[in-house]
Design an enzyme around this catalytic site. Structure first.
Site, PDB file in Angstrom:
ATOM      1  N   ARG A  90      -0.948 -67.134  -2.016  1.00  0.00           N
ATOM      2  CA  ARG A  90      -0.826 -68.692  -1.904  1.00  0.00           C
ATOM      3  C   ARG A  90      -1.972 -69.345  -1.139  1.00  0.00           C
ATOM      4  O   ARG A  90      -1.625 -70.702  -1.293  1.00  0.00           O
ATOM      5  CB  ARG A  90       0.574 -68.239  -1.294  1.00  0.00           C
ATOM      6  CG  ARG A  90       1.666 -67.687  -2.034  1.00  0.00           C
ATOM      7  CD  ARG A  90       2.421 -67.559  -0.925  1.00  0.00           C
ATOM      8  NE  ARG A  90       2.188 -66.491  -0.834  1.00  0.00           N
ATOM      9  CZ  ARG A  90       2.784 -65.956   0.370  1.00  0.00           C
ATOM     10  NH1 ARG A  90       4.299 -66.540   0.936  1.00  0.00           N
ATOM     11  NH2 ARG A  90       2.429 -65.101   1.692  1.00  0.00           N
ATOM     12  N   LYS A  95       0.257 -48.493  -4.666  1.00  0.00           N
ATOM     13  CA  LYS A  95       1.545 -47.725  -4.200  1.00  0.00           C
ATOM     14  C   LYS A  95       2.077 -48.598  -2.811  1.00  0.00           C
ATOM     15  O   LYS A  95       0.901 -49.746  -2.304  1.00  0.00           O
ATOM     16  CB  LYS A  95       1.174 -46.414  -3.589  1.00  0.00           C
ATOM     17  CG  LYS A  95      -0.033 -46.868  -2.499  1.00  0.00           C
ATOM     18  CD  LYS A  95      -0.147 -44.964  -1.548  1.00  0.00           C
ATOM     19  CE  LYS A  95      -0.005 -44.807  -0.006  1.00  0.00           C
ATOM     20  NZ  LYS A  95      -0.412 -44.395  -0.071  1.00  0.00           N
ATOM     21  N   HIS A 154      -5.891 -43.693  -6.003  1.00  0.00           N
ATOM     22  CA  HIS A 154      -6.755 -44.032  -5.676  1.00  0.00           C
ATOM     23  C   HIS A 154      -7.425 -42.403  -5.510  1.00  0.00           C
ATOM     24  O   HIS A 154      -8.830 -42.106  -5.387  1.00  0.00           O
ATOM     25  CB  HIS A 154      -7.650 -44.619  -4.388  1.00  0.00           C
ATOM     26  CG  HIS A 154      -6.842 -44.196  -3.557  1.00  0.00           C
ATOM     27  ND1 HIS A 154      -5.878 -44.559  -2.338  1.00  0.00           N
ATOM     28  CD2 HIS A 154      -8.058 -43.834  -2.128  1.00  0.00           C
ATOM     29  CE1 HIS A 154      -6.277 -44.157  -1.119  1.00  0.00           C
ATOM     30  NE2 HIS A 154      -6.900 -43.392  -1.390  1.00  0.00           N
ATOM     31  N   LYS A 196     -11.252 -40.025  -7.130  1.00  0.00           N
ATOM     32  CA  LYS A 196     -12.294 -39.175  -6.175  1.00  0.00           C
ATOM     33  C   LYS A 196     -13.280 -38.624  -7.569  1.00  0.00           C
ATOM     34  O   LYS A 196     -13.001 -37.497  -8.569  1.00  0.00           O
ATOM     35  CB  LYS A 196     -11.975 -38.961  -5.376  1.00  0.00           C
ATOM     36  CG  LYS A 196     -11.491 -39.206  -3.777  1.00  0.00           C
ATOM     37  CD  LYS A 196     -10.950 -39.124  -2.816  1.00  0.00           C
ATOM     38  CE  LYS A 196     -10.682 -40.405  -2.033  1.00  0.00           C
ATOM     39  NZ  LYS A 196     -11.302 -40.288  -1.528  1.00  0.00           N
ATOM     40  N   GLU A 215      -6.271 -37.302   8.312  1.00  0.00           N
ATOM     41  CA  GLU A 215      -7.146 -38.258   9.275  1.00  0.00           C
ATOM     42  C   GLU A 215      -6.846 -38.344  10.762  1.00  0.00           C
ATOM     43  O   GLU A 215      -6.337 -37.922  11.644  1.00  0.00           O
ATOM     44  CB  GLU A 215      -6.299 -39.307   8.301  1.00  0.00           C
ATOM     45  CG  GLU A 215      -5.610 -39.471   7.442  1.00  0.00           C
ATOM     46  CD  GLU A 215      -4.459 -40.622   6.373  1.00  0.00           C
ATOM     47  OE1 GLU A 215      -5.001 -41.921   6.403  1.00  0.00           O
ATOM     48  OE2 GLU A 215      -3.950 -40.675   6.897  1.00  0.00           O
ATOM     49  N   ASP A 264       4.192 -41.194   2.561  1.00  0.00           N
ATOM     50  CA  ASP A 264       3.402 -42.015   2.560  1.00  0.00           C
ATOM     51  C   ASP A 264       2.079 -40.926   1.573  1.00  0.00           C
ATOM     52  O   ASP A 264       1.262 -41.241   1.025  1.00  0.00           O
ATOM     53  CB  ASP A 264       2.907 -42.112   4.190  1.00  0.00           C
ATOM     54  CG  ASP A 264       1.596 -43.082   3.905  1.00  0.00           C
ATOM     55  OD1 ASP A 264       1.786 -44.451   2.829  1.00  0.00           O
ATOM     56  OD2 ASP A 264       1.169 -43.184   4.730  1.00  0.00           O
ATOM     57  N   HIS A 316      -0.074 -38.447  -2.798  1.00  0.00           N
ATOM     58  CA  HIS A 316      -2.068 -38.048  -2.955  1.00  0.00           C
ATOM     59  C   HIS A 316      -1.735 -36.748  -3.028  1.00  0.00           C
ATOM     60  O   HIS A 316      -2.094 -35.923  -4.222  1.00  0.00           O
ATOM     61  CB  HIS A 316      -2.494 -38.575  -1.852  1.00  0.00           C
ATOM     62  CG  HIS A 316      -2.603 -39.729  -1.527  1.00  0.00           C
ATOM     63  ND1 HIS A 316      -2.876 -41.030  -2.844  1.00  0.00           N
ATOM     64  CD2 HIS A 316      -2.355 -40.855  -0.801  1.00  0.00           C
ATOM     65  CE1 HIS A 316      -2.813 -42.239  -2.253  1.00  0.00           C
ATOM     66  NE2 HIS A 316      -2.581 -42.098  -1.571  1.00  0.00           N
ATOM     67  N   LYS A 323      -1.387 -37.673  10.851  1.00  0.00           N
ATOM     68  CA  LYS A 323      -2.197 -39.450  11.043  1.00  0.00           C
ATOM     69  C   LYS A 323      -3.378 -38.262  12.978  1.00  0.00           C
ATOM     70  O   LYS A 323      -2.576 -37.296  13.355  1.00  0.00           O
ATOM     71  CB  LYS A 323      -2.418 -40.240  11.716  1.00  0.00           C
ATOM     72  CG  LYS A 323      -1.122 -40.816   9.908  1.00  0.00           C
ATOM     73  CD  LYS A 323      -1.868 -41.812   9.631  1.00  0.00           C
ATOM     74  CE  LYS A 323      -1.047 -42.568   8.682  1.00  0.00           C
ATOM     75  NZ  LYS A 323      -2.579 -42.688   8.254  1.00  0.00           N
TER      76      LYS A 323
HETATM   77  N1  LIG Z   1      -4.956 -51.824   2.287  1.00  0.00           N
HETATM   78  C1  LIG Z   1      -4.476 -51.068   1.950  1.00  0.00           C
HETATM   79  O1  LIG Z   1      -6.426 -50.237   1.897  1.00  0.00           O
HETATM   80  C2  LIG Z   1      -4.332 -50.269   0.630  1.00  0.00           C
HETATM   81  C3  LIG Z   1      -4.091 -49.201   0.453  1.00  0.00           C
HETATM   82  C4  LIG Z   1      -2.918 -48.798  -0.565  1.00  0.00           C
HETATM   83  C5  LIG Z   1      -1.898 -48.995  -1.065  1.00  0.00           C
HETATM   84  N2  LIG Z   1      -2.007 -50.758  -0.717  1.00  0.00           N
HETATM   85  C6  LIG Z   1      -0.799 -51.490  -1.079  1.00  0.00           C
HETATM   86  O2  LIG Z   1      -1.644 -52.944  -1.972  1.00  0.00           O
HETATM   87  C7  LIG Z   1      -1.222 -54.056  -1.587  1.00  0.00           C
HETATM   88  C8  LIG Z   1      -1.473 -55.113  -1.177  1.00  0.00           C
HETATM   89  O3  LIG Z   1      -1.857 -54.542  -0.187  1.00  0.00           O
HETATM   90  P1  LIG Z   1      -2.644 -55.656   1.466  1.00  0.00           P
HETATM   91  O4  LIG Z   1      -3.169 -54.044   2.247  1.00  0.00           O
HETATM   92  O5  LIG Z   1      -3.819 -55.764   0.686  1.00  0.00           O
HETATM   93  O6  LIG Z   1      -1.987 -55.787   1.672  1.00  0.00           O
HETATM   94  P2  LIG Z   1      -1.869 -57.850   2.249  1.00  0.00           P
HETATM   95  O7  LIG Z   1      -3.794 -57.706   3.052  1.00  0.00           O
HETATM   96  O8  LIG Z   1      -0.652 -58.170   3.196  1.00  0.00           O
HETATM   97  O9  LIG Z   1      -2.332 -58.442   1.326  1.00  0.00           O
HETATM   98  C9  LIG Z   1      -1.267 -59.438   0.522  1.00  0.00           C
HETATM   99  C10 LIG Z   1      -1.303 -60.147  -0.324  1.00  0.00           C
HETATM  100  O10 LIG Z   1      -0.555 -61.066  -1.119  1.00  0.00           O
HETATM  101  C11 LIG Z   1      -0.847 -62.001  -1.277  1.00  0.00           C
HETATM  102  N3  LIG Z   1       0.550 -63.031  -1.375  1.00  0.00           N
HETATM  103  C12 LIG Z   1       1.576 -62.813  -0.227  1.00  0.00           C
HETATM  104  N4  LIG Z   1       2.621 -63.129  -0.746  1.00  0.00           N
HETATM  105  C13 LIG Z   1       2.396 -63.691  -2.268  1.00  0.00           C
HETATM  106  C14 LIG Z   1       3.140 -64.531  -2.944  1.00  0.00           C
HETATM  107  N5  LIG Z   1       4.731 -64.819  -3.202  1.00  0.00           N
HETATM  108  N6  LIG Z   1       2.388 -65.536  -3.796  1.00  0.00           N
HETATM  109  C15 LIG Z   1       1.466 -65.050  -4.386  1.00  0.00           C
HETATM  110  N7  LIG Z   1       0.562 -64.080  -3.412  1.00  0.00           N
HETATM  111  C16 LIG Z   1       1.116 -63.820  -2.417  1.00  0.00           C
HETATM  112  C17 LIG Z   1      -1.234 -62.203   0.098  1.00  0.00           C
HETATM  113  O11 LIG Z   1      -2.056 -64.098   0.199  1.00  0.00           O
HETATM  114  P3  LIG Z   1      -1.431 -65.446   0.485  1.00  0.00           P
HETATM  115  O12 LIG Z   1      -0.892 -64.965   1.706  1.00  0.00           O
HETATM  116  O13 LIG Z   1      -2.260 -66.128   0.165  1.00  0.00           O
HETATM  117  O14 LIG Z   1      -0.069 -65.749  -0.405  1.00  0.00           O
HETATM  118  C18 LIG Z   1      -2.685 -61.549   0.514  1.00  0.00           C
HETATM  119  O15 LIG Z   1      -3.408 -62.098  -1.168  1.00  0.00           O
HETATM  120  C19 LIG Z   1       0.411 -53.375  -1.063  1.00  0.00           C
HETATM  121  O16 LIG Z   1       1.052 -53.078  -1.783  1.00  0.00           O
HETATM  122  C20 LIG Z   1       0.020 -51.766  -0.548  1.00  0.00           C
HETATM  123  O17 LIG Z   1       1.103 -51.765   0.229  1.00  0.00           O
HETATM  124  C21 LIG Z   1      -2.676 -51.261   0.374  1.00  0.00           C
END
Ligand SMILES: NC(=O)c1ccc[n+]([C@@H]2O[C@H](COP(=O)([O-])OP(=O)(O)OC[C@H]3O[C@@H](n4cnc5c(N)ncnc54)[C@H](OP(=O)(O)O)[C@@H]3O)[C@@H](O)[C@H]2O)c1
Length: 484
Positions: free
Chosen positions: A51, A148, A178, A182, A216, A235, A240, A331
């Site tokens: 967005r 996930k 992920h 590995k 971790e 989690d 995993h 953790k």
């Molecule tokens: N971070 C990790 O290491 C990690 C690891 C494993 C799994 N995950 C999973 O991966 C997913 C993303 O995680 P994240 O950590 O990257 O989350 P995040 O940092 O909160 O990012 C969320 C993303 O979604 C976008 N977004 C939110 N609402 C939206 C909408 N209505 N329309 C379009 N875009 C929207 C946000 O951008 P805007 O606000 O600009 O829209 C942002 O780019 C989640 O399901 C999380 O559980 C993350």
């Protein structure tokens, strides 16, 4: 040794959530490495979508900053970086509204591989799938990648599967874990099914028990609110550790194909017995070092959520009957390590009179740090003085054996994204697998929630609560040391 890089077909990859943490920390730096290696064709494109009001130049700057922060040595290649950034586009899109969808539709090219990475919260999966379909952006050859957590129980996982199935075939859906990307996890299959040495011993006649540890050092700070609703079981174990358990325990598939491998994994999950409450230890970390307690990190002073879990499981089939599988994850533990250890039985009879010790061969598969395989064997203690035996590791570090350069390219996310483009689902979870995992997990969680079990406290920087040690000691066994 130089690794062979086979370029994938030209693609357009849209990353919904392209401005988010996962995209900036893992996905884009990984794609940059694939680009530099020549595996991502130079006419492919990566389209960020979220967005935030950005244009493509603004997005390129954001990703350049992300690569500077999270990338490895490759970020010093300025020309390579400029060429990669030129392959990036950005579209402002709202998953929940109509804003941006026709722009995205116009941007997509025909007759090439199209993939859509849902790097957003699961509550948006349905909206994204529906709008991709409605705006005719996806076609029968398109793939979607979902992150996930895939549900928080069987019911929500089934609902998610149904939502995605309304617009995509199962063969188009790539549920990412992920851990499966590995290098060592794939090597686990190579070791098992590519060598004559191990498979004959891989059963209850020779294996005493199997331990899987994912420890971790970090706490839950930063994602405390999410984690407190999930806990270590949801989690880590449901996905995993379950995947690692499947790969170590599954029957040999008839070939290394997506459905052949996943059929065998599904059988393992279905054969997992319900775990007795006495064989589960849940823990919560205390404050320690420079860190707060779990309850402070989770901002929930009355939380009963576990930041650690250990359990003893059994698989009811001929191969594994009577062999315990001990799982442990937590953790703020002593070290960051992930390891699977296959502990073989002791010899029935020793011919060496002078040796009073007990010896067991152990095959340890290290996922992190320092990916590799370590085989503990018994040899004669060097020097004069009779036949005293000693256990030593035959250590194979992939970095040493294959050269550092090859290890560097082996990040799980980039490998898995290339598999998506190739259309290879072997290392992705199938819908029925995820549901089966929840079917096993749900009653265990309901059990401790029903009893209002309070997790045992453990010191930050330790190997977990004392009760987890007892889980093993009661069986005259012990956990392997948690060390980095
Ligand atoms: N971070 C990790 O290491 C990690 C690891 C494993 C799994 N995950 C999973 O991966 C997913 C993303 O995680 P994240 O950590 O990257 O989350 P995040 O940092 O909160 O990012 C969320 C993303 O979604 C976008 N977004 C939110 N609402 C939206 C909408 N209505 N329309 C379009 N875009 C929207 C946000 O951008 P805007 O606000 O600009 O829209 C942002 O780019 C989640 O399901 C999380 O559980 C993350």
């Amino acid at each position: 040794m130089v690794s062979r890089v086979i370029p994938v077909d030209t693609f357009d990859l849209v990353i919904f959530g392209g401005t988010g943490d996962l995209a900036r920390r893992k996905i884009l730096p990984g794609l940059f490495r694939r680009f530099l290696s020549g595996q991502m064709p130079s006419d492919s494109r990566v389209i960020g979508a979220a967005r935030s009001e950005l244009d493509s130049n603004g997005y390129r700057q954001m990703i350049s900053d992300a690569i500077a922060e999270f990338g490895g040595d490759e970020k010093s290649d300025k020309d390579g970086l400029a060429a990669f950034l030129a392959r990036l586009e950005y579209v402002t899109v709202d998953a929940k509204g109509e804003n941006g969808w026709s722009e995205l539709a116009k941007l997509m090219r025909k007759d090439i591989v199209k993939a859509f990475y849902f790097s957003v919260g699961p509550s948006l999966f349905g909206d994204l799938a529906e709008r991709l379909h409605k705006h005719k952006i996806a076609d029968a050859n398109s793939r979607i990648v979902v992150e996930k957590p895939f549900g928080r129980d069987l019911e929500t996982a089934q609902a998610l599967n149904e939502t995605l199935a309304a617009h995509f075939e199962e063969g188009q859906i790539y549920r990412i874990d992920h851990y499966l990307g590995k290098e060592t996890v794939q090597n686990l299959m190579a070791v098992r099914f590519g060598n004559v040495l191990f498979e004959p011993l891989w059963n209850n006649h020779y294996v005493d028990h199997i331990q899987i540890t994912v420890a971790e050092t970090v706490g839950v700070g930063g994602r405390g609110a999410y984690y407190d609703r999930a806990g270590a079981m949801r989690d880590m174990v449901q996905n995993h550790l379950m995947q690692l358990l499947c790969l170590i325990a599954m029957e040999p598939p008839s070939q290394f194909g997506a459905d052949e491998v996943r059929d065998e994994k599904l059988k393992v999950i279905s054969e997992l017995e319900t775990v007795d409450a006495h064989h589960i230890v849940r823990g919560q970390y205390n404050a320690g070092g420079d860190g707060d307690s779990y309850r402070v990190d989770a901002e929930n002073p009355r939380s009963f959520t576990e930041s650690f879990i250990a359990m003893k499981c059994h698989i009811s089939n001929w191969r594994w009957s009577g062999v315990p599988f001990y799982l442990r994850t937590g953790k703020r533990m002593k070290a960051r390590t992930s390891e699977i250890a296959v502990v073989f039985k002791e010899l029935g009879h020793s011919i060496f009179d002078g040796d009073s010790g007990t010896h067991q061969n152990i095959l340890a598969i290290r996922l992190q740090p320092n990916e590799g395989i370590d085989m503990q064997v018994t040899i004669k203690e060097p020097g004069p003085g009779g036949m005293r035996l000693v256990d030593v590791p035959l250590d194979m570090s992939f970095a040493e054996a294959l050269g550092d350069a090859d290890i560097e390219v082996a990040d799980a996310y980039e490998r898995l994204i290339m598999d998506v483009i190739r259309g290879n689902q072997t290392l992705f979870m199938r819908g029925d697998e995820v549901e089966a995992a929840w079917r096993w997990t749900d009653p265990l969680i309901a059990g401790w929630e029903g009893r209002s079990d309070v997790p045992k406290l453990y010191d930050a920087g330790s190997a977990g609560p004392e009760d987890a040690m007892m889980l093993m000691h009661r069986d005259n066994r012990k956990w392997r040391e948690v060390k980095g």
